[in-house]
Design an enzyme around this catalytic site. Sequence first.
Site, short mmCIF file in Angstrom:
data_model
loop_
_atom_site.label_atom_id
_atom_site.label_comp_id
_atom_site.label_asym_id
_atom_site.label_seq_id
_atom_site.Cartn_x
_atom_site.Cartn_y
_atom_site.Cartn_z
NE ARG A 1 -5.32 5.16 8.64
CZ ARG A 1 -5.75 5.43 9.92
NH1 ARG A 1 -5.96 6.45 10.02
NH2 ARG A 1 -5.82 4.45 10.78
CB CYS B 1 -7.52 -3.34 -6.28
SG CYS B 1 -9.07 -4.04 -6.19
CG HIS B 2 -5.74 -8.81 -8.14
ND1 HIS B 2 -6.38 -8.22 -9.20
CD2 HIS B 2 -4.77 -9.47 -8.76
CE1 HIS B 2 -5.72 -8.48 -10.34
NE2 HIS B 2 -4.60 -9.42 -9.99
CG ASN C 1 -10.98 -1.07 -8.43
OD1 ASN C 1 -11.52 -0.37 -9.61
ND2 ASN C 1 -10.19 -2.08 -8.86
CD GLU D 1 -2.26 -10.77 -11.38
OE1 GLU D 1 -3.10 -10.51 -12.00
OE2 GLU D 1 -1.61 -10.16 -10.67
CE1 TYR E 1 -4.20 -1.70 0.10
CE2 TYR E 1 -3.02 -3.27 1.59
CZ TYR E 1 -4.04 -2.81 0.68
OH TYR E 1 -5.27 -3.98 0.48
#
Length: 165
Positions: free
Chosen positions: A120, A137-138, A129, A164, A106
């Site tokens: 944050r 976002c994964h 999202n 992936e 993050y």
Amino acid sequence: MTNAFVSTVDTPIGPFTAVVAPDGAVLASGWTGTADDLLPQVSPSLRPVELTARRDLGQVTRAVRAYHGGDLDVIADVPVRQRGGAFTEQAWEALRTVPAGKPISYADHALLAGRPAAVRAAASACARNAATLFVPCHRVVRTGGAIGDFRWGPAAKRWLLAHES
């Protein structure tokens, strides 16, 4: 927006539904069998009033099938339309640059989005999202590699990251 199209396809993780604007841009998507789980995430200014079910959404359906089949880069070519604040939109665009198999933290996501101290806010952009998969976002994990939260559950996020890698 008055009308959009919706379709659900089977994937190894379960049903995947996409809501697509008439011009082909993804408004919302995720591992669910119903658009009802997706529409609350769409900005009110983009939320369709009417959905028309289609068996196939062209490029979007092809990309979902190809991605789950192993073509991990195919999702980058699919147009997406989301609205949020300036940083949120920048954070969503930044997510589209994260390569498959190279998850980031993050904190790295905040840096990539241009505001290193906004960790944050970067996490909030992930949570808000609507176009999951196409805005990947994964690919954002906690510092140290812990999975972190994911709207479609930790098992789905683990599958995606393993797929992936």
